[in-house]
Scaffold this active site. Structure first.
Site, PDB file in Angstrom:
ATOM      1  N   ASP A 209       0.767  -1.048  -0.029  1.00 48.65           N
ATOM      2  CA  ASP A 209       0.067  -0.599  -0.245  1.00 48.65           C
ATOM      3  C   ASP A 209       0.477   1.119   0.036  1.00 48.65           C
ATOM      4  O   ASP A 209       0.362   1.871  -0.325  1.00 48.65           O
ATOM      5  CB  ASP A 209      -1.040   0.042   1.251  1.00 48.65           C
ATOM      6  CG  ASP A 209      -2.404   1.130   0.882  1.00 48.65           C
ATOM      7  OD1 ASP A 209      -2.279   1.353  -0.034  1.00 48.65           O
ATOM      8  OD2 ASP A 209      -2.203   1.118   2.660  1.00 48.65           O
ATOM      9  N   SER A 233      -7.734   5.313  -0.152  1.00 51.41           N
ATOM     10  CA  SER A 233      -7.792   4.219  -0.799  1.00 51.41           C
ATOM     11  C   SER A 233      -9.437   3.721  -1.078  1.00 51.41           C
ATOM     12  O   SER A 233     -10.199   3.656   0.126  1.00 51.41           O
ATOM     13  CB  SER A 233      -6.396   2.633  -0.550  1.00 51.41           C
ATOM     14  OG  SER A 233      -5.414   3.481  -0.737  1.00 51.41           O
ATOM     15  N   GLN A 283      -4.577  -1.229  -7.538  1.00 53.02           N
ATOM     16  CA  GLN A 283      -5.142  -0.745  -6.523  1.00 53.02           C
ATOM     17  C   GLN A 283      -6.021   1.152  -7.412  1.00 53.02           C
ATOM     18  O   GLN A 283      -5.584   1.834  -7.952  1.00 53.02           O
ATOM     19  CB  GLN A 283      -4.435   0.074  -5.627  1.00 53.02           C
ATOM     20  CG  GLN A 283      -5.185   0.862  -4.274  1.00 53.02           C
ATOM     21  CD  GLN A 283      -4.296   1.389  -3.012  1.00 53.02           C
ATOM     22  OE1 GLN A 283      -3.827   2.309  -4.007  1.00 53.02           O
ATOM     23  NE2 GLN A 283      -3.748   0.873  -1.967  1.00 53.02           N
TER      24      GLN A 283
END
Length: 294
Positions: A209, A233, A283
């Protein structure tokens, strides 16, 4: 940073990811030690994955996860993880996990597990980049450029972190200006994570991440610390291709194929230093420019 400090930070991450079983199919992840504010998304994903892993035998390692972030978490509070055992087949198993905090879901995650077996093989080639020994880490870069960096970013750099990152290219706010929507960095967990493969996979989910969402705003010279930007996110996916150790150097290459409508899409590939592709990521996130008028 000393070897002792590295060991302590590696143990810090191990403790964060090593969820506690509190009941059948229920696990608890500790609050972020010395944490404050909003939870780091990678930590919630890593703890959720480890909760799912704890319900599957070691002979079937996780090969993929897909997570959706629903609400921001509170870094000062523990998280409860409820695991649903959807399927246990001969080769594959699937699990669903709901992360709950304050009585409300903050993340849901689906994970698939596959018993190792032989098969046809090909992979992308690792790009030709400098080795980590030839690069400075982000803390060293921040010390060199302290007078030019936002205070919020400097505070983040000066907070001890279990993951060391050495960028190939300087990204904002280290260096401003529009550039191609791609970046690469070497990364590793400090210290020693032990020999449990599941811990290394959870640590990769945690680490994946870092930096990924920011790739889609590189063409605009923007950074997480910019006061006119809002980042969050929305979803996160990881595919695990092969075994690796997160306490050894891995190369994380990232690119973004699209941004628009206050969202950005990003992809990543993770290689060992000998060139094996061990994981891929994707993502989408909120990248809202507060001052943008169209």
């Amino acid at each position: 940073m000393s070897a002792q400090e590295d060991r302590e930070l590696g143990q810090w991450l191990h403790d964060v990811l090593d969820v506690e079983q509190v009941e059948l199919n229920y696990f608890r992840g500790i609050a972020t030690p010395q944490g404050k504010g909003r939870s780091f998304g990678g930590q919630v994903v890593g703890q959720a994955l480890m909760s799912a892993i704890r319900t599957v035998g070691e002979e079937r390692p996780v090969h993929s996860l897909h997570a959706y972030f629903m609400r921001p978490g509170d870094a000062t509070q523990p998280v409860l993880y409820q695991v649903e055992r959807d399927r246990d087949g001969r080769s594959f198993a699937t699990r669903r996990v709901i992360a709950v905090q304050g009585g409300k879901p903050i993340l849901n995650l689906a994970a698939s597990f596959h018993q190792a077996e032989p098969g046809l093989h090909h992979q992308s080639q690792m790009p030709d980049v400098p080795m980590p020994e030839d690069l400075k880490n982000e803390e060293e870069l921040g010390a060199e450029r302290a007078g030019d960096l936002p205070p919020l970013f400097l505070e983040w750099l000066n907070t001890p972190r279990p993951v060391e990152m050495r960028p190939i290219e300087l990204r904002p706010p280290f260096q401003r200006g529009a550039r191609e929507a791609s970046q690469s960095m070497w990364m590793r967990v400090r210290g020693n994570l032990g020999d449990e493969p599941a811990m290394h996979r959870a640590a990769l989910a945690y680490t994946s991440d870092f930096g990924l969402l920011g790739t889609c705003v590189l063409p605009f010279g923007k950074a997480f610390s910019d006061t006119d930007m809002q980042f969050a996110s929305l979803d996160h996916a990881v595919w695990f291709h092969d075994d690796f150790r997160m306490d050894e150097w891995l190369l994380y290459t990232m690119d973004s194929t699209w941004a628009g409508g206050a969202r950005g899409f990003n992809r990543g590939q993770i290689f060992t230093r000998d060139g094996r592709l061990v994981a891929s990521t994707a993502q989408e996130g909120l990248v809202r420019n507060v001052g943008f008028k169209g």
